[in-house]
Design an enzyme around this catalytic site. Structure first.
Site, PDB file in Angstrom:
ATOM      1  N   ILE A  25       0.842  -1.214   0.000  1.00 38.84           N
ATOM      2  CA  ILE A  25       0.000   0.000   0.000  1.00 38.84           C
ATOM      3  C   ILE A  25       0.873   1.257   0.000  1.00 38.84           C
ATOM      4  O   ILE A  25       0.635   2.196  -0.775  1.00 38.84           O
ATOM      5  CB  ILE A  25      -0.977  -0.011   1.207  1.00 38.84           C
ATOM      6  CG1 ILE A  25      -1.911  -1.230   1.114  1.00 38.84           C
ATOM      7  CG2 ILE A  25      -1.772   1.296   1.272  1.00 38.84           C
ATOM      8  CD1 ILE A  25      -2.821  -1.435   2.314  1.00 38.84           C
ATOM      9  N   ASP A  70      14.019   1.369  11.313  1.00 42.37           N
ATOM     10  CA  ASP A  70      12.987   0.614  12.026  1.00 42.37           C
ATOM     11  C   ASP A  70      12.150   1.556  12.885  1.00 42.37           C
ATOM     12  O   ASP A  70      12.711   2.350  13.659  1.00 42.37           O
ATOM     13  CB  ASP A  70      13.708  -0.427  12.907  1.00 42.37           C
ATOM     14  CG  ASP A  70      12.783  -1.520  13.368  1.00 42.37           C
ATOM     15  OD1 ASP A  70      11.673  -1.206  13.849  1.00 42.37           O
ATOM     16  OD2 ASP A  70      13.175  -2.681  13.260  1.00 42.37           O
ATOM     17  N   ILE A  71      10.854   1.452  12.779  1.00 48.54           N
ATOM     18  CA  ILE A  71       9.984   2.335  13.578  1.00 48.54           C
ATOM     19  C   ILE A  71      10.050   2.007  15.071  1.00 48.54           C
ATOM     20  O   ILE A  71       9.554   2.776  15.893  1.00 48.54           O
ATOM     21  CB  ILE A  71       8.512   2.331  13.102  1.00 48.54           C
ATOM     22  CG1 ILE A  71       7.945   0.911  13.070  1.00 48.54           C
ATOM     23  CG2 ILE A  71       8.368   3.025  11.742  1.00 48.54           C
ATOM     24  CD1 ILE A  71       6.430   0.847  12.915  1.00 48.54           C
ATOM     25  N   SER A 134      -7.437  -1.238  10.675  1.00 51.42           N
ATOM     26  CA  SER A 134      -7.854  -2.433   9.935  1.00 51.42           C
ATOM     27  C   SER A 134      -9.303  -2.780  10.261  1.00 51.42           C
ATOM     28  O   SER A 134      -9.776  -2.534  11.378  1.00 51.42           O
ATOM     29  CB  SER A 134      -6.948  -3.591  10.359  1.00 51.42           C
ATOM     30  OG  SER A 134      -7.532  -4.822  10.028  1.00 51.42           O
ATOM     31  N   TYR A 158      -3.213  -9.234  16.249  1.00 52.65           N
ATOM     32  CA  TYR A 158      -3.116  -8.206  15.192  1.00 52.65           C
ATOM     33  C   TYR A 158      -4.228  -7.172  15.362  1.00 52.65           C
ATOM     34  O   TYR A 158      -3.979  -5.957  15.369  1.00 52.65           O
ATOM     35  CB  TYR A 158      -3.207  -8.865  13.802  1.00 52.65           C
ATOM     36  CG  TYR A 158      -3.322  -7.861  12.679  1.00 52.65           C
ATOM     37  CD1 TYR A 158      -2.238  -7.060  12.317  1.00 52.65           C
ATOM     38  CD2 TYR A 158      -4.520  -7.699  11.972  1.00 52.65           C
ATOM     39  CE1 TYR A 158      -2.341  -6.124  11.287  1.00 52.65           C
ATOM     40  CE2 TYR A 158      -4.626  -6.777  10.945  1.00 52.65           C
ATOM     41  CZ  TYR A 158      -3.541  -5.990  10.604  1.00 52.65           C
ATOM     42  OH  TYR A 158      -3.653  -5.061   9.596  1.00 52.65           O
ATOM     43  N   VAL A 202      -4.943 -13.388  -0.137  1.00 46.55           N
ATOM     44  CA  VAL A 202      -5.709 -14.371  -0.906  1.00 46.55           C
ATOM     45  C   VAL A 202      -5.661 -14.147  -2.428  1.00 46.55           C
ATOM     46  O   VAL A 202      -5.479 -15.105  -3.190  1.00 46.55           O
ATOM     47  CB  VAL A 202      -7.160 -14.469  -0.362  1.00 46.55           C
ATOM     48  CG1 VAL A 202      -7.900 -13.162  -0.477  1.00 46.55           C
ATOM     49  CG2 VAL A 202      -7.944 -15.551  -1.023  1.00 46.55           C
ATOM     50  N   TYR A 217      -5.606 -23.124  -1.886  1.00 42.09           N
ATOM     51  CA  TYR A 217      -6.424 -23.503  -0.730  1.00 42.09           C
ATOM     52  C   TYR A 217      -7.448 -22.427  -0.409  1.00 42.09           C
ATOM     53  O   TYR A 217      -7.151 -21.236  -0.432  1.00 42.09           O
ATOM     54  CB  TYR A 217      -5.529 -23.734   0.488  1.00 42.09           C
ATOM     55  CG  TYR A 217      -4.547 -24.863   0.275  1.00 42.09           C
ATOM     56  CD1 TYR A 217      -4.969 -26.189   0.339  1.00 42.09           C
ATOM     57  CD2 TYR A 217      -3.211 -24.603  -0.021  1.00 42.09           C
ATOM     58  CE1 TYR A 217      -4.078 -27.235   0.122  1.00 42.09           C
ATOM     59  CE2 TYR A 217      -2.308 -25.635  -0.243  1.00 42.09           C
ATOM     60  CZ  TYR A 217      -2.747 -26.947  -0.177  1.00 42.09           C
ATOM     61  OH  TYR A 217      -1.876 -27.967  -0.406  1.00 42.09           O
TER      62      TYR A 217
HETATM   63  N1  LIG Z   1      -3.361  -5.140   2.736  1.00 42.84           N
HETATM   64  C1  LIG Z   1      -4.497  -5.130   3.426  1.00 42.84           C
HETATM   65  O1  LIG Z   1      -5.522  -5.653   2.988  1.00 42.84           O
HETATM   66  C2  LIG Z   1      -4.582  -4.456   4.772  1.00 42.84           C
HETATM   67  C3  LIG Z   1      -5.782  -4.560   5.490  1.00 42.84           C
HETATM   68  C4  LIG Z   1      -5.882  -3.929   6.727  1.00 42.84           C
HETATM   69  C5  LIG Z   1      -4.821  -3.179   7.208  1.00 42.84           C
HETATM   70  N2  LIG Z   1      -3.648  -3.117   6.500  1.00 42.84           N
HETATM   71  C6  LIG Z   1      -2.546  -2.312   7.054  1.00 42.84           C
HETATM   72  O2  LIG Z   1      -2.053  -1.464   6.037  1.00 42.84           O
HETATM   73  C7  LIG Z   1      -0.659  -1.240   6.225  1.00 42.84           C
HETATM   74  C8  LIG Z   1       0.091  -1.573   4.945  1.00 42.84           C
HETATM   75  O3  LIG Z   1      -0.168  -2.928   4.610  1.00 42.84           O
HETATM   76  P1  LIG Z   1       0.446  -3.634   3.322  1.00 42.84           P
HETATM   77  O4  LIG Z   1      -0.558  -4.612   2.855  1.00 42.84           O
HETATM   78  O5  LIG Z   1       0.979  -2.629   2.409  1.00 42.84           O
HETATM   79  O6  LIG Z   1       1.634  -4.466   4.009  1.00 42.84           O
HETATM   80  P2  LIG Z   1       3.150  -4.655   3.547  1.00 42.84           P
HETATM   81  O7  LIG Z   1       3.725  -5.727   4.422  1.00 42.84           O
HETATM   82  O8  LIG Z   1       3.246  -4.819   2.072  1.00 42.84           O
HETATM   83  O9  LIG Z   1       3.806  -3.250   3.926  1.00 42.84           O
HETATM   84  C9  LIG Z   1       4.225  -2.929   5.236  1.00 42.84           C
HETATM   85  C10 LIG Z   1       5.632  -2.365   5.160  1.00 42.84           C
HETATM   86  O10 LIG Z   1       6.043  -2.027   6.501  1.00 42.84           O
HETATM   87  C11 LIG Z   1       7.412  -2.364   6.640  1.00 42.84           C
HETATM   88  N3  LIG Z   1       7.716  -2.598   8.047  1.00 42.84           N
HETATM   89  C12 LIG Z   1       7.309  -3.634   8.829  1.00 42.84           C
HETATM   90  N4  LIG Z   1       7.859  -3.527  10.055  1.00 42.84           N
HETATM   91  C13 LIG Z   1       8.596  -2.392  10.056  1.00 42.84           C
HETATM   92  C14 LIG Z   1       9.411  -1.750  11.035  1.00 42.84           C
HETATM   93  N5  LIG Z   1       9.579  -2.288  12.261  1.00 42.84           N
HETATM   94  N6  LIG Z   1      10.027  -0.595  10.696  1.00 42.84           N
HETATM   95  C15 LIG Z   1       9.887  -0.051   9.458  1.00 42.84           C
HETATM   96  N7  LIG Z   1       9.162  -0.637   8.481  1.00 42.84           N
HETATM   97  C16 LIG Z   1       8.516  -1.790   8.789  1.00 42.84           C
HETATM   98  C17 LIG Z   1       7.585  -3.629   5.799  1.00 42.84           C
HETATM   99  O11 LIG Z   1       8.943  -3.868   5.413  1.00 42.84           O
HETATM  100  C18 LIG Z   1       6.673  -3.345   4.614  1.00 42.84           C
HETATM  101  O12 LIG Z   1       7.381  -2.770   3.541  1.00 42.84           O
HETATM  102  C19 LIG Z   1      -0.266  -2.065   7.441  1.00 42.84           C
HETATM  103  O13 LIG Z   1      -0.327  -1.232   8.576  1.00 42.84           O
HETATM  104  C20 LIG Z   1      -1.360  -3.112   7.518  1.00 42.84           C
HETATM  105  O14 LIG Z   1      -1.520  -3.605   8.833  1.00 42.84           O
HETATM  106  C21 LIG Z   1      -3.510  -3.733   5.288  1.00 42.84           C
END
Ligand SMILES: NC(=O)c1ccc[n+]([C@@H]2O[C@H](COP(=O)([O-])OP(=O)(O)OC[C@H]3O[C@@H](n4cnc5c(N)ncnc54)[C@H](O)[C@@H]3O)[C@@H](O)[C@H]2O)c1
Length: 330
Positions: A25, A70-71, A134, A158, A202, A217
């Site tokens: 995202i 890292d955050i 989320s 989560y 999925v 699956y």
């Molecule tokens: N994809 C979905 O359907 C969905 C649904 C609900 C919520 N979210 C939320 O949206 C956000 C983005 O999701 P996404 O699907 O792009 O996931 P993603 O895993 O593709 O992206 C998350 C990014 O955060 C980085 N990251 C993780 N831990 C970190 C840390 N400690 N320090 C710095 N960077 C770190 C990862 O390297 C990754 O690039 C997340 O907060 C996720 O929980 C996504």
């Protein structure tokens, strides 16, 4: 691919930070801002789930800056927010089953990291801060469609981290005056979503399995429903949230979805039909912590932020399948 514009404000004097911008995202949000002439777009990512190939798209723009970090480190967050006007916070660990196995790690990143980012944004006088919550926050609340004010008990660590984010956001808005907006994403999908690893989402898993003729699956009977939401809609709300001038919009969380739902079985059939395949899925045990039905009411985001889902299930699925087909055909 049809392009939409989600902002009116000139952003050529504005600097943005996208955390998690090497991920799915975040990389799309960063790309939109760069494409539309932002002064600076900094990405902070520690690359645990991020990809160099996503960053390489962003590196085409001179206004792009990458900060590997890292955050969980407060100093890193402070540096990342230096000189930044608007933050889109996407960095987090994002899998329900993995969070059941590793709750402490999820808390450290998703809660500890989030609070570090909020504090850094206050200290560096960031103008507006939007963040990823989320739909899992709805937990066991059965009412459909989901409306923001009515949530149930969390069904996974989560979900608990995301609910805690919302609590901290309210506190940072009230105590420190930070302008905050949260987004409850409902099953975001699209190009660049990671198709690999044990916790893949999925749609990329289905498309990859159908193309490669490897087992696909479906958890449980497949009649569970989801409000599958194409990535453009998530980009749209992030841009609108960061730039909104509507003071009534702050200190709230919004559903980010389309407001239409489909069963997982329907999704599989749509993928197979689009790929002209008769490959069959395998049903297995339902997954712990999963919600049965999910459908959003998006009227609050429409009213406060002018959000309007631009691409719905079919168009989004078509673009996603095109992307993965090209990926797997070479
Ligand atoms: N994809 C979905 O359907 C969905 C649904 C609900 C919520 N979210 C939320 O949206 C956000 C983005 O999701 P996404 O699907 O792009 O996931 P993603 O895993 O593709 O992206 C998350 C990014 O955060 C980085 N990251 C993780 N831990 C970190 C840390 N400690 N320090 C710095 N960077 C770190 C990862 O390297 C990754 O690039 C997340 O907060 C996720 O929980 C996504």
């Amino acid at each position: 691919m049809e392009e939409h514009i989600f902002h009116e404000k000139d952003i050529s004097n504005d600097s943005f930070l996208v955390t998690g911008g090497a991920g799915f995202i975040g990389s799309h949000i960063a790309e939109y801002l760069l494409k539309h002439g932002a002064k600076k777009v900094r990405v902070l990512d520690n690359m645990v789930n991020g990809f160099e190939k996503n960053l390489s798209i962003l590196r085409n723009y001179p206004a792009f800056e990458f900060m590997e970090g890292d955050i969980r480190n407060a100093e890193t967050c402070l540096m990342a927010c230096t000189g930044i006007d608007y933050v889109s916070h996407q960095a987090a660990l994002g899998s329900v089953p993995r969070s059941i196995k590793e709750p402490v790690y999820f808390n450290d990143v998703n809660v500890g990291g989030f609070v570090n980012m909020l504090k850094a944004a206050v200290d560096q006088k960031v103008k507006q801060f939007v963040y990823a919550s989320s739909s899992s926050v709805y937990g066991d609340e059965p009412t459909l469609p989901k409306r923001e004010e009515r949530i149930g008990n969390c069904l996974s660590p989560y979900a608990a981290t995301k609910k805690t984010n919302e609590l901290y956001a309210q506190v940072f808005a009230d105590v420190y005056g930070l302008k905050l907006i949260g987004f409850r994403y409902f099953n975001i999908f699209g190009p660049r979503q990671d198709p690999d690893g044990p916790y893949a989402a999925v749609i990329p898993l289905f498309v990859k399995g159908i193309i490669n003729k490897t087992p696909v699956y479906i958890n449980g009977d497949g009649e569970q429903t989801r409000d599958f939401t194409f990535i453009d809609n998530a980009v749209q709300i992030n841009i609108k949230g960061m730039l909104t001038r509507n003071s009534d919009a702050f200190n709230k969380v919004y559903n980010v979805a389309v407001g239409e739902y489909f069963t997982v079985n329907h999704l599989y059939q749509a993928c197979a039909a689009r790929l002209k395949s008769d490959w069959k899925p395998v049903h297995r045990e339902p997954r712990a912590g999963d919600i049965r039905n999910s459908l959003a009411d998006v009227s609050l985001a429409e009213k406060q932020l002018g959000y309007k889902p631009v691409k719905k299930f079919d168009t989004g699925l078509y673009e996603t399948i095109e992307f993965f087909s090209q990926l797997y055909s070479g």
